[in-house]
Motif scaffolding. Structure first.
Motif, short mmCIF file in Angstrom:
data_model
loop_
_atom_site.label_atom_id
_atom_site.label_comp_id
_atom_site.label_asym_id
_atom_site.label_seq_id
_atom_site.Cartn_x
_atom_site.Cartn_y
_atom_site.Cartn_z
N GLU A 1 0.88 -1.19 0.00
CA GLU A 1 0.00 0.00 0.00
C GLU A 1 0.90 1.22 0.00
N LEU A 2 0.65 2.13 -0.95
CA LEU A 2 1.48 3.32 -1.10
C LEU A 2 0.62 4.54 -0.77
N GLU A 3 1.12 5.42 0.08
CA GLU A 3 0.43 6.68 0.32
C GLU A 3 1.36 7.82 -0.07
N VAL A 4 0.96 8.60 -1.08
CA VAL A 4 1.80 9.72 -1.55
C VAL A 4 1.19 11.02 -1.06
N ARG A 5 2.01 11.84 -0.40
CA ARG A 5 1.57 13.19 -0.02
C ARG A 5 2.48 14.17 -0.73
#
Length: 764
Positions: free
Chosen positions: A24-28
């Motif tokens: 799971e990738l979370e990009v901010r």
């Protein structure tokens, strides 16, 4: 140093306990948090120790590691590496379960995970979390890469799991990888997300709000983990400088890195147009090309085409040389030569003959040789390195570039799957240049020409960063000083903020520098109020940046100081919970106290591998017992001498050359073209047609050059970034001729070639 073979496993290969991988990738904005879950199962009738060697992005900061066995979850702690290894061995020998995660001593983008004693039939789920900055590509996309492929590298002794000497990297063809991958990403940013692209099939992008600043995307089902998963994320107006302030950890002591707020600035310098239009016409351009066996086929052909474009685009009056390397290295000229028609032709002739036939990937020796050559006065050295990046001594190579960073800029290109991000990014970062990755069906040329444009920008000097903060607040810089700035390219700066200020306080950062003798500056104002809900993302990235700087410093120091720096790294790593070269994550299951019976069997979990793997011939023969000696050498890009003779008639016909490259290959070093049958053929006309259409008073070279420019603008606008520099050179040559009747020539050229290209569009 021994070379551990990554032998292909036979049909009755050892069972692999890794069942599936979920990511799971979370990009901010331009930073990312990645959570990977690895699910293991022991299907054998004896307890197992599994060792899994896998790649991570080179600048990733691993910040969480835990294991779940049945209902029991054990969270790992960061400890000094030797201590962690001893604790792991002690746990195994006393019959307890243990897990050890450590960074390779040689390369910061390779980790090994030892899963100690899974009982027969037992499952374990391992959760790994890391944070990373996303690099800006030439087309302004932000690149995230989930490496699937760990190409075999020389694996030194003493960098392994239990006891440290025998981490073997087994790798198998991707089609046989027995575990599955699921991958999903969530992107949020202050600016709208315009698109997300990938080299793997994606489900459609789903926006989560009307402003389109939040979106999710998933890898389409059924993905075989047979290549790196590359995501390119594009925002509208990405070039705005931003600042994020993150509150400190409540449980940490104020005054420490984790206890104080940390600010992350992303700067996008914009240079004055007047300076940018005066492209430098000097420099020593040194091209270093990987010709190891794994560059065979499309890679080496693409590299040859790229060198053609580079050589045609160089300015008159500069100096250049081309080196190539494998197990040994070669150079075209004994030292860099002045760029002229004669030297350019000589170099191109040698480039045409280049094959991927120099064996392994020994990049250190050619680099040492290049740096041993004295620099040429008033010709700044620009080094371009092309490699598929499979070396073991990454840290040593980067160190060498850093030691010589005062005398040159280094531009690096990672070619194909599995190119080490630690190596490619490290070369550019320490060499004050720019890194690019070329994967899948990407054309190498646009990316390389983008870097040449950067190399032709005047070097930015005297860079300083000045902080203006309210009374009572002070800053400690956590990033190394900025050594390179390029037009529109992002620089990240981290700072630790100590002290208190009033509620609505503001800070300001000014970056000052000198460009081609012009003093310039860029400013960013930001609020000191911490952002909501960023977790400890910024703190961990800042800790990672500081840890990496200290590790570089440690390699520069004497023995006494070395210990001091090492101690500092270990303290920082333990305090922030972020991995380093001197620490490891260790988790021991002190659970039900039931001792595991039976001898442990060690299993190395294979990583997927592209077929262009490099290994010693002995190992190859063992892997393919049914293969006649010599045949294997052929298909692996090795010396063709050991292959059975092939008759001329069954050799494949050379494919016709790309029309753009055909035209470019005819350009002279000065920038002009000559009126001859080869040019007529490249333009798709006969010699008579070309001769007949020429206005009477115009000389032949001016006419030929105008025709070539019209053809480029008419036929090849989609590839303009590839030929733009050599076209500028042609226009400069034309201007210097003071030729009469340019308008008449352009009209006649359009009539002959069937276009309507305006004179000012050509730059005339």
């Amino acid at each position: 140093m021994m070379m551990n073979c990554c032998g292909l496993l036979t049909a009755n290969k050892e069972p692999v306990p890794l069942k599936s991988v979920e990511v799971e990738l979370e990009v901010r904005a331009h930073v990312a948090t990645v959570v990977s879950t690895l699910n293991y199962e022991n299907k054998e009738d004896k307890p197992l120790e599994a060792v899994f060697v896998f790649p991570l992005p080179g600048d990733a900061a691993v910040c969480h590691f835990s294991a779940k066995i049945g209902q029991t979850e054990i969270v790992a702690e960061v400890k000094e590496k030797q201590k962690a290894r001893e604790e792991y061995d002690d746990a195994l020998s006393s019959g307890q379960q243990a897990f050890l995660l450590e960074e390779s001593d040689q390369s910061p983008d390779i980790f090994s995970l030892s899963v100690g004693s899974l009982r027969p039939g037992e499952s374990a789920s391992i959760r790994l979390e890391y944070v990373t900055e996303l690099a800006v590509q030439a087309d302004e996309g932000l690149r995230f890469c989930l490496p699937a492929v760990l190409n075999p590298r020389y694996q030194p002794q003493g960098s392994g799991g239990s006891g440290g000497s025998n981490v073997q990297m087994t790798s198998v063809p991707a089609s046989l990888v027995p575990y599955s991958l699921s991958f999903s990403a969530r992107v949020s940013s202050p600016r709208p997300v315009s698109k997300v692209e990938s080299n793997c099939p994606l489900d459609a992008l789903q926006y989560l709000n009307t402003e389109q600043t939040q979106a999710t995307v998933k890898l389409a089902a059924g993905h075989k983990f047979d290549r790196d998963v590359e995501l390119l994320i594009y925002y509208k107006d990405a070039h705005q400088p931003t600042a994020v302030v993150e509150a400190g950890q409540a449980s940490a002591k104020p005054g420490t890195l984790m206890g104080d707020p940390v600010v992350m600035l992303s700067l996008y310098p914009e240079f004055p147009q007047a300076v940018m239009s005066s492209v430098t016409s000097c420099g020593e351009f040194v091209f270093l090309l990987d010709r190891s066996g794994s560059m065979d086929g499309a890679r080496i052909k693409s590299a040859r085409d790229t060198l053609l474009l580079l050589l045609k685009s160089l300015p008159m009056g500069c100096y250049f040389n081309i080196y190539s390397f494998g197990s040994s290295y070669e150079h075209i000229f004994p030292k860099s030569v002045e760029y002229s028609q004669k030297t350019m032709e000589e170099a191109l002739k040698k480039v045409e003959e280049m094959q991927a036939n120099l064996g392994g990937t020994e990049i250190l020796m050619p680099l040492k040789h290049i740096y041993s050559q004295p620099c040429i006065p008033s010709q700044p050295r620009q080094l371009f390195v092309f490699t598929d990046g499979e070396v073991c001594n990454t840290k040593e190579v980067i160190n060498l570039v850093m030691k010589n960073s005062g005398s040159h800029r280094c531009f690096s290109f990672g070619i194909g799957e599995g190119a080490s991000s630690a190596l490619i990014n490290g070369l550019a970062k320490e060499g004050g240049g720019h890194a690019q990755f070329i994967t899948g069906t990407d054309r190498m040329q646009p990316k390389v020409m983008q870097s040449l444009r950067f190399a032709l920008q005047p070097a930015v000097v005297d860079i300083s960063v000045k902080w203006d903060l309210p009374k009572g607040v002070s800053v400690t810089a956590l990033s190394p000083p900025i050594t390179a700035l390029f037009q529109g390219q992002r620089s990240l700066v981290y700072g630790q903020l100590t002290g208190k200020s009033s509620e609505a306080a503001e800070g300001c950062v000014t970056v000052k520098y000198s460009l081609a003798g012009h003093p310039s500056q860029n400013q960013v104002h930001f609020s000191l109020t911490p952002a909501e809900d960023t977790g400890l993302l910024v703190h961990r990235l800042a800790a990672r940046t500081l840890i990496r700087s200290l590790e570089m410093e440690e390699r520069e120091r004497g023995r006494e100081q070395e210990e001091g720096v090492k101690k500092k790294v270990v303290e920082l790593s333990v305090q922030s919970g972020v991995s380093s070269a001197f620490t490891a994550f260790i988790a021991v299951n002190k659970g039900d106290g039931e001792v595991i019976q039976g001898n442990l069997v060690r299993r190395n979990v294979p990583t997927p591998r592209m077929m262009a793997c490099r290994m010693p011939m002995m190992a190859m023969a063992n892997s393919f017992p049914s293969c006649p000696p010599g045949m294997m050498a052929c298909s692996m890009g090795r010396s063709v001498r050991s292959c059975p003779p092939v008759s001329e008639s069954c050799l494949p016909k050379q494919p016709p050359r790309d029309p753009l490259l055909q035209l470019v290959s005819l350009q002279k070093a000065s920038g002009c073209w000559v009126l001859d049958p080869a040019l007529a053929a490249a333009l798709g006309k006969t010699s008579e047609e070309v001769e007949k259409s020429k206005p009477a008073s115009v000389n032949q070279e001016v006419w030929a050059t105008i025709l070539a420019l019209i053809w480029l603008h008419g036929f090849k606008m989609d590839a303009q970034e590839e030929w733009e520099l050599l076209a500028m050179k042609a226009v400069s040559w034309l201007r210097a001729q003071n030729a009469p009747c340019v308008t008449e020539c352009v009209e006649a050229g359009n009539a002959l070639l069937g276009f309507n290209v305006q004179k000012d569009a050509l730059g005339l």
